[in-house]
Design an enzyme around this catalytic site. Sequence first.
Site, short mmCIF file in Angstrom:
data_model
loop_
_atom_site.label_atom_id
_atom_site.label_comp_id
_atom_site.label_asym_id
_atom_site.label_seq_id
_atom_site.Cartn_x
_atom_site.Cartn_y
_atom_site.Cartn_z
N ASP A 285 0.83 -1.20 -0.10
CA ASP A 285 -0.01 -0.11 -0.16
C ASP A 285 0.88 1.21 0.05
O ASP A 285 0.54 2.01 -0.71
CB ASP A 285 -0.66 0.02 1.35
CG ASP A 285 -1.77 1.17 1.25
OD1 ASP A 285 -2.61 1.27 0.43
OD2 ASP A 285 -1.59 2.01 2.23
N LYS B 114 1.68 4.29 -3.05
CA LYS B 114 1.32 5.74 -2.66
C LYS B 114 2.62 6.46 -3.19
O LYS B 114 2.75 7.51 -3.66
CB LYS B 114 1.03 5.98 -1.27
CG LYS B 114 -0.61 5.62 -0.94
CD LYS B 114 -0.47 5.47 0.60
CE LYS B 114 -1.99 4.96 1.07
NZ LYS B 114 -1.98 4.53 2.45
N1 LIG Z 1 -4.86 1.15 4.22
C1 LIG Z 1 -4.32 2.47 4.00
C2 LIG Z 1 -5.69 3.22 3.85
C3 LIG Z 1 -5.46 4.44 3.06
O1 LIG Z 1 -4.67 4.57 1.95
C4 LIG Z 1 -3.43 2.85 5.11
O2 LIG Z 1 -3.41 2.34 6.22
O3 LIG Z 1 -3.08 4.21 4.93
#
Ligand SMILES: N[C@@H](CC=O)C(=O)O
Length: 920
Positions: free
Chosen positions: A775, A779
């Site tokens: 994740d 980003k």
């Molecule tokens: N799972 C992600 C949610 C946001 O993008 C996080 O914990 O940051």
Amino acid sequence: MAFSTPISSSYLPRVYSQLSAHEATSETKSRICLSNASSLLQRTLTYKAGFPSHLERRESFNFKVSASVTTDVSTPELPVTPSVVKGDTWSIHKFGGTCVGTSERIYNVAKIVTEDNSERKLVVVSAMSKVTDMMYDLIEKAQSRDDSYELALDAVFEKHKATALDLLDGEELSSFLSILSIDISNLKAMLRAIYIAGHVTESFSDFVVGHGELWSAQILSSVLRKGGVDCNWMDTRDVLIVTPAGSNQVDPDYTESEKRLEKWLSQNPSKAVVATGFIASTPQNIPTTLKRDGSDFSAAIMGALFRARQVTIWTDVDGVYSADPRKVSEAVILNNLSYQEAWEMSYFGANVLHPRTIIPVMRYDIPIVIRNIFNLSAPGTKISRSPVNEIEDKKNLVTYVKGFATIDNLALVNVEGTGMAGVPGTASAIFAAVKDVGANVIMISQASSEHSVCFAVPEKEVKAVAKALEARFRQALSAGRLSQVAVIPNCSILAAVGQKMASTPGVSATLFNALAKANINVRAIAQGCSEYNITVVVKKEDCVRALRAVHSRFYLSKTSIAVGIIGPGLIGATLLNQLREQAAVLKEKSNTDLRVMGILGSKKMLLSDTGIDLSTWKEVHKEKGEKTDLEKFVQHVHGNHFIPNTVIVDCTASTDVADHYHDWLREGIHVITPNKKANSGPLDKYLKLRALQRQSFTHYFYEATVGAGLPIMHTLRDLLQTGDKIVRIEGIFSGTLSYIFNNFVDARAFSEVVMEAKAAGYTEPDPRDDLAGTDVARKVIILARECGLNLELSDIPVQSLVPDPLKGSASVDEFLQQLPSFDTDIAEKQQAAEEAGEVLRYVGVVDVTNQKGVVELRRYKKKHPFAQLSGSDNIIAFTTERYNKQPLIVRGPGAGAEVTAGGVFSDLLRLASNLGAPSC
Ligand SMILES: N[C@@H](CC=O)C(=O)O
Ligand SMILES: NC(=O)C1=CN([C@@H]2O[C@H](COP(=O)(O)OP(=O)(O)OC[C@H]3O[C@@H](n4cnc5c(N)ncnc54)[C@H](OP(=O)(O)O)[C@@H]3O)[C@@H](O)[C@H]2O)C=CC1
Ligand code: NA
């Protein structure tokens, strides 16, 4: 003021040949641009220099002299005030077939007439509804020797007899029934003659058909007399004289009609008169009709002959709408219109009046009021010379555009070639060829470069037109002086109508802006110098959407967006709640209407034509939702309703859904999402998507993909767009991992804190995406690409926190169950950091200078800003050329349902403001 009637195509060659005659002799080069608004009420030709003085008045054309030439077709002069009606105040009412369709309705009409306190009243009536069709059917049957005409005539007799029996009694009844019987037996004889001849003449037909009006007028006048009104009925064939004016039109002979009217009134004095609509006589006293919409025309002519106080046209709608209410549900009734505006609107099929109905009353400034007989509380629409503008004081563009209308089934013809420039007579030759095939030119446009003339004709006529033009210009085409005669089929016209557009800068800009924002391509444009109407040609399939877009932009000043929500999970459902709570405020304060037209989950979807009730959507989706079908869903949200703009909000974490963004943007559907898959997926797809977004007027917003509701994308975009250079972005990008390391203290179990983060709604649908660092890597990629780095996800080294043995766990549940067995590994790392006076933090870095990124677990001194966080806080530091000593820092909760849904919502509002909603 010159009177105008629509100019048929046969006028065009005459106008253009006069112009080309001038061009041939003129020393100045005279043709630059020509344009006619599609209403055909006016044509404008603009000259570079000089003006052809011989055009000032020729034949039936009345040219206005100015920087441009306006052609109007003059109507005959109307007579001076007739002596017999001088001093009396007449009010005219016209009731159409539906208004007198049953006994009850005729009684109702009588009541309305009785309650009008005017000194004198003239009531024009149509035949009872369906009777005119029944009469034409009789003729058709007799002419084709179908014996059933006799039975059909009996039905006509019975209908009127039954109505008379309902409404009349005594002498009035017996007198009407005896007239009816005589008429019916005369008609029988006439129809027999038609039957034998197997043929009918126009005057025979007009005579037969006109009986419907004769009977309804007599019944109504008897009912009025019965109610105590001093009333006579008038067979208008005794008074109204008209001469044929070609193409199914007639011109009233006012002088002769007035003479006859004076005589009639002196022989039949009464306070009220019920007159037959639709029928008239020729100067030779042969029965005829006023053709289409004849009863309205009768009322208007009577209005002029009587110099009436007002003409009221009673119908079954509340008045004239700002757009066709079947296409634009938010269309509103216009309280006032000028004659010209009504004229233009009616040309485009608005349910107003035929333009010729306006001509007679306009001469004497007699207002026409359109009212609904079934809704007497509605004031109706008043058509007059200088209407009081009901919204004038708002001082916005709404004041200047009254309404919108469309015409479908058109084709554009484009005649193009370098050999046209500066060659006098080209336009004349083009329109002569069009005239030869009898086609009606609806709109014309020519740019001043003179390389092409483009015009719209009805689709059914375009083949013949193209053939005629190819034949006419064969030589020019083969010599290359003309490059093509191209046909663009399936077009529609959209027209904006309003008298005040003329003197108002910005009207066209607003119109075209609204069209651009709705992603509508404009194929051609025309606007006459009078500017009563701006006409654009669009593809037929875009027409209703275009109409809704401009209507909502001008008239309602409301930005309406159809919203389709995909993924009503944690974020999707929270967004729906926020929308429900805020909808009314948005409507009232910023004129923004966000209407959820569909909600789609992985198994079920819910669709609505008018907007889903957001207080019950969950139960309805669960209990009544239909099987999920993404294509049908998108078509529904984008297509079949009355809102011009569409946005799909993807609240899933699905790559399959993200793969559709490109197609949606191409179709003009805006996309908003917290889903990171599209922007962190394969680079080529991402670049294609962003390129499309930049080229089109369609928006793609994804603020919540990084830092949830925190303004990360917004801040970065502002820095970039204002010319700052990004050096480095680093921070804690995961709300889940931030929460975990902020709370992984005091010997707590790592797995326990992970479960808490999941329960708080911070994790991805699959929490392994958080723990594995995927994740955060997504980003980092999203930010890196925003800074112009062409990196793939696989280019980012990622330190995973998922224990190796669990990397192959089959399911989320299995993984979470097994996680506690590995608590000690991470506890040891945490212990080591603690002993050094440090904390563990999971960070991401975009190193723009060196074009790379990294995602890893690091140790920070307890005083470091990264060590000061709490909850699900994200902290993102932008080091730039401008912010190089101290980075620009954004900090706050970076995960969770409310803040994430809030970020998506703010994208929706950004979209609304880009589409024209006022800023708050
Ligand atoms: N799972 C992600 C949610 C946001 O993008 C996080 O914990 O940051
Ligand atoms: N949670 C957070 O703090 C943040 C989340 N996000 C992002 O928001 C998105 C949603 O997260 P969240 O709400 O927590 O996830 P959920 O798992 O709660 O919801 C996902 C929803 O998507 C639906 N769905 C999944 N696949 C499809 C599909 N192919 N077609 C239609 N519907 C589908 C699911 O339907 P069903 O239930 O029927 O399977 C479910 O309704 C994710 O992309 C996440 O990364 C971004 C920032 C922060
Ligand atoms: Na954000």
